[in-house]
Design a protein around this motif. Sequence first.
Motif, mmCIF file in Angstrom:
data_model
loop_
_atom_site.group_PDB
_atom_site.id
_atom_site.type_symbol
_atom_site.label_atom_id
_atom_site.label_comp_id
_atom_site.label_asym_id
_atom_site.label_seq_id
_atom_site.Cartn_x
_atom_site.Cartn_y
_atom_site.Cartn_z
ATOM 1 N N UNK A 1 -41.436 14.829 21.420
ATOM 2 C CA UNK A 1 -41.237 16.062 20.654
ATOM 3 C C UNK A 1 -41.096 17.268 21.570
ATOM 4 N N UNK A 2 -41.933 17.342 22.591
ATOM 5 C CA UNK A 2 -41.901 18.502 23.484
ATOM 6 C C UNK A 2 -40.632 18.537 24.334
ATOM 7 N N UNK A 3 -39.981 17.392 24.482
ATOM 8 C CA UNK A 3 -38.694 17.346 25.199
ATOM 9 C C UNK A 3 -37.509 17.582 24.255
ATOM 10 N N UNK A 4 -37.800 17.711 22.958
ATOM 11 C CA UNK A 4 -36.750 17.999 21.984
ATOM 12 C C UNK A 4 -35.968 16.786 21.512
ATOM 13 N N UNK A 5 -36.566 15.602 21.587
ATOM 14 C CA UNK A 5 -35.826 14.380 21.251
ATOM 15 C C UNK A 5 -36.347 13.670 20.005
ATOM 16 N N UNK A 6 -37.083 14.377 19.141
ATOM 17 C CA UNK A 6 -37.559 13.734 17.908
ATOM 18 C C UNK A 6 -36.353 13.218 17.116
ATOM 19 N N UNK A 7 -36.459 11.967 16.634
ATOM 20 C CA UNK A 7 -35.380 11.337 15.889
ATOM 21 C C UNK A 7 -34.324 10.698 16.768
#
Length: 424
Positions: free
Chosen positions: A229-235
């Motif tokens: 999530x913190x790397x922006x890759x949720x999903x």
Amino acid sequence: MQDKIVSLHAQQIIDCKCRPAVEVEIRTESGAIGLGAAPTGTSVGMYEAFVLRDGDPSSYKGLSVHTAVDKAVNIIGPALIGMNVFDQRAIDEKMIALDGTPDKHNLGGNTIYSASIAAFRAAAASRRIPLYNHIAGGDIRTVPVPCFNVINGGRYENFTQSFNEFLIVPHGTDSIDQAVEMAVTVFNHLGTVLTAYLGHKPQVASSYGYAAPSDDPALILSMMRRAIDECGYRGKISFALDCASSEMYDAATRTYLLKGERVTSSALIAYVRKLTETFDFVFIEDLLDENDWEGYSRAVRELPRTIILGDDLTVTSLPLLRRAHQEHAVDGFVLKPNQVGTITEAMDAYRFAADHGMIAVPSGRSGGVVDDVVMDFSVGLQVPFQKNGAPRSGERIEKLNFLMRANARSPGCRLYDIKPLLRF
């Protein structure tokens, strides 16, 4: 096509864990050369092909393979010289017959498999094409999604994490270069997340992922999700597990170790079902013991949000895959050609699985080598995904470079779209 084998040489080399391995070189009449070396695993199923080692405690603590090298040169070599390098089945069947045992105990599965790879590679070299094109029968259109073992379970000083491998699967892209970058970014950031939890930098585990910080799988998965999530890759990045539960199974009580307690097969399945309802899993491998067939059939029924894979259960064996299909015990299997000991037997297992709707997931072994032929399987068979290991050690990094090179050199090639296979 015809190109006769004219020589076979062998020697001892070492794998990425500095354990001895057999390397075989085969040359053909046309001057083609093929090299093969069998990797070995840490978590090894009881039905795998036998690994022949010297047992001399004064040399590599008994792990040297000089006997295997001798048998390659003096028994296998003379039998293969003069054979057509393109007749892989005849070559492999000749070695199986020379050995004469069900598990390749006389010559060693590692010896036979190394020679089998060498012949396979020499055939591709004779055609002057990459081995994966030789396997595919032409150009490739896809490369598989790599799956990364980022946190390693096992026995630590103060606790035991029962699940062996916690993996991330970067599937939210059609670019292999982007998938690799996503995974490397998350892996590196996961180190920061673990440091914040532990109060110090995490240890490097024996399979090059981070050492598990807890015996609680849910806690570990939560930290992995935080990093994603913190790397922006949720999903775009999901999870996978290799439980390697045979390592934690007690046959006397028919129970498994989970968070410091012994639990039944049913309880383990129920626990993992809750995990699958909280986290999105692409697959779960070796959830149960290698002889718990009834449990596997139950797991397939009770875990609808993920793919159930066999590894120790199936060991790339055609008879075991037939049983798994008949009993609806798995949705697919981990393809490790060294488990069965020849290219031909591994390909037969793959074809049976493909013909019966079962997913094949090629995988390296913990004791890997830089030029692991499993990468040619992954690319040449154009499978959906593969197990790659942690993005840290040289031979595992080389597997990623292999995928990126194969993709770049194949016009119109893209990352396999696994969305239709996802069950969450």
